[in-house]
Design a protein around this motif. Sequence first.
Motif, PDB file in Angstrom:
ATOM      1  N   VAL A  42       0.841  -1.210   0.000  1.00 35.33           N
ATOM      2  CA  VAL A  42       0.000   0.000   0.000  1.00 35.33           C
ATOM      3  C   VAL A  42       0.870   1.252   0.000  1.00 35.33           C
ATOM      4  O   VAL A  42       0.582   2.229  -0.702  1.00 35.33           O
ATOM      5  N   SER A  43       1.943   1.231   0.778  1.00 37.54           N
ATOM      6  CA  SER A  43       2.843   2.382   0.838  1.00 37.54           C
ATOM      7  C   SER A  43       3.476   2.663  -0.524  1.00 37.54           C
ATOM      8  O   SER A  43       3.528   3.806  -0.981  1.00 37.54           O
ATOM      9  N   ASN A  44       3.948   1.595  -1.187  1.00 36.97           N
ATOM     10  CA  ASN A  44       4.549   1.756  -2.516  1.00 36.97           C
ATOM     11  C   ASN A  44       3.507   2.229  -3.534  1.00 36.97           C
ATOM     12  O   ASN A  44       3.816   3.060  -4.411  1.00 36.97           O
ATOM     13  N   LEU A  45       2.293   1.699  -3.419  1.00 37.54           N
ATOM     14  CA  LEU A  45       1.227   2.092  -4.337  1.00 37.54           C
ATOM     15  C   LEU A  45       0.882   3.574  -4.164  1.00 37.54           C
ATOM     16  O   LEU A  45       0.683   4.284  -5.157  1.00 37.54           O
ATOM     17  N   MET A  46       0.835   4.041  -2.917  1.00 42.56           N
ATOM     18  CA  MET A  46       0.554   5.455  -2.677  1.00 42.56           C
ATOM     19  C   MET A  46       1.673   6.340  -3.212  1.00 42.56           C
ATOM     20  O   MET A  46       1.422   7.441  -3.719  1.00 42.56           O
ATOM     21  N   ASP A  47       2.915   5.863  -3.114  1.00 43.51           N
ATOM     22  CA  ASP A  47       4.039   6.629  -3.673  1.00 43.51           C
ATOM     23  C   ASP A  47       3.910   6.737  -5.196  1.00 43.51           C
ATOM     24  O   ASP A  47       4.128   7.807  -5.779  1.00 43.51           O
ATOM     25  N   LYS A  48       3.552   5.610  -5.835  1.00 42.23           N
ATOM     26  CA  LYS A  48       3.415   5.617  -7.301  1.00 42.23           C
ATOM     27  C   LYS A  48       2.249   6.488  -7.747  1.00 42.23           C
ATOM     28  O   LYS A  48       2.328   7.163  -8.786  1.00 42.23           O
ATOM     29  N   LYS A  50       1.250   9.013  -6.211  1.00 44.05           N
ATOM     30  CA  LYS A  50       1.538  10.371  -5.724  1.00 44.05           C
ATOM     31  C   LYS A  50       0.458  10.875  -4.769  1.00 44.05           C
ATOM     32  O   LYS A  50      -0.008  12.011  -4.855  1.00 44.05           O
ATOM     33  N   VAL A  51       0.065   9.973  -3.861  1.00 43.09           N
ATOM     34  CA  VAL A  51      -0.872  10.376  -2.811  1.00 43.09           C
ATOM     35  C   VAL A  51      -0.184  11.385  -1.905  1.00 43.09           C
ATOM     36  O   VAL A  51       1.019  11.289  -1.639  1.00 43.09           O
ATOM     37  N   ASP A  52      -0.935  12.371  -1.440  1.00 38.09           N
ATOM     38  CA  ASP A  52      -0.397  13.428  -0.586  1.00 38.09           C
ATOM     39  C   ASP A  52       0.445  12.828   0.533  1.00 38.09           C
ATOM     40  O   ASP A  52       0.004  11.955   1.272  1.00 38.09           O
ATOM     41  N   ARG A  53       1.670  13.294   0.671  1.00 38.77           N
ATOM     42  CA  ARG A  53       2.581  12.730   1.669  1.00 38.77           C
ATOM     43  C   ARG A  53       2.110  13.008   3.097  1.00 38.77           C
ATOM     44  O   ARG A  53       2.530  12.340   4.034  1.00 38.77           O
ATOM     45  N   ASP A  54       1.236  14.014   3.274  1.00 34.67           N
ATOM     46  CA  ASP A  54       0.680  14.261   4.601  1.00 34.67           C
ATOM     47  C   ASP A  54      -0.292  13.154   5.005  1.00 34.67           C
ATOM     48  O   ASP A  54      -0.452  12.845   6.183  1.00 34.67           O
ATOM     49  N   VAL A  55      -0.958  12.574   4.011  1.00 31.50           N
ATOM     50  CA  VAL A  55      -2.000  11.577   4.275  1.00 31.50           C
ATOM     51  C   VAL A  55      -1.417  10.175   4.420  1.00 31.50           C
ATOM     52  O   VAL A  55      -1.994   9.329   5.102  1.00 31.50           O
ATOM     53  N   GLN A  56      -0.284   9.906   3.794  1.00 31.68           N
ATOM     54  CA  GLN A  56       0.262   8.547   3.747  1.00 31.68           C
ATOM     55  C   GLN A  56       0.480   7.911   5.124  1.00 31.68           C
ATOM     56  O   GLN A  56       0.039   6.776   5.343  1.00 31.68           O
ATOM     57  N   PRO A  57       1.146   8.576   6.088  1.00 38.81           N
ATOM     58  CA  PRO A  57       1.334   7.926   7.401  1.00 38.81           C
ATOM     59  C   PRO A  57       0.011   7.604   8.082  1.00 38.81           C
ATOM     60  O   PRO A  57      -0.131   6.558   8.721  1.00 38.81           O
TER      61      PRO A  57
END
Length: 270
Positions: A42-48, A50-57
Amino acid sequence: MDYEIVKAGIIAAITQYGGKILLAIIALIIGRIIIGKISDLVSNLMDKRKVDRDVQPFLNSLISVLLNVMLLLSIAGIVGIETSSFVAVLGAAGLAVGLALQGSLANFAGGVLILIFKPYRVGDLINAQGFTGVVEGVQIFNTVLVTPDNKTIILPNGPLSTSPVTNISGKGKIRVDMVFAAGSQNGADKIRASVQKVVDACPTALKDVSHDILVTKLTENAIFFDVRVWTPSATYWDTYYNVHEGISRQFALDGIQAPKPAEVSVALKQ
């Protein structure tokens, strides 16, 4: 006789529950490995994406909690515990914990609001709750700031979501407001020309905007200037200190005399 009864009871318990317990342990180990793999995926998918980095954690933590709860319910079913009863117990425990942790739940809700409405982002310079610093991270319960003197400030999200927050760097550029004084015998034009040299030479001052050098107060022995310099948000303090140091040197080079200290002190209090 008693020993034989106990032994028989142990053997019966192992026979009845041993396989289920062993299976539950195996399921727990495999489940934890799978949850770790899913979290990484999921983390790699969000990076690809380009999900907002504030929301990822926040999303990573939420997904991990949900998956662990599902794993716990699955293991309870394997052992033979009625999941409906187990869910009821969890619900009651959750209610009790929720009542005891109302402040934490408010911080959680505040974190959700901050991530949705984005009054500030990671990397922004903000002033909130009496502290000024760069946002290092927006976590589930807290926002982490780093102050200009490299101190870490942890602020709860609940108050941040319901109180005023000044986003200093939200627009990408910021005006640095400074006040300087010089003896009135030097003349306003001479002082302004000297200050202009410093502003023009400042490496962090924006070149495509006009900066203000304004006379704001006249006294018998002093002339006060407001100096307003536009700069990128990230270089606020660099500009502030560069201009102060530059004016000190330029006034000395141009022979501009300082006003009497008592005059400056009285004028600034007015």
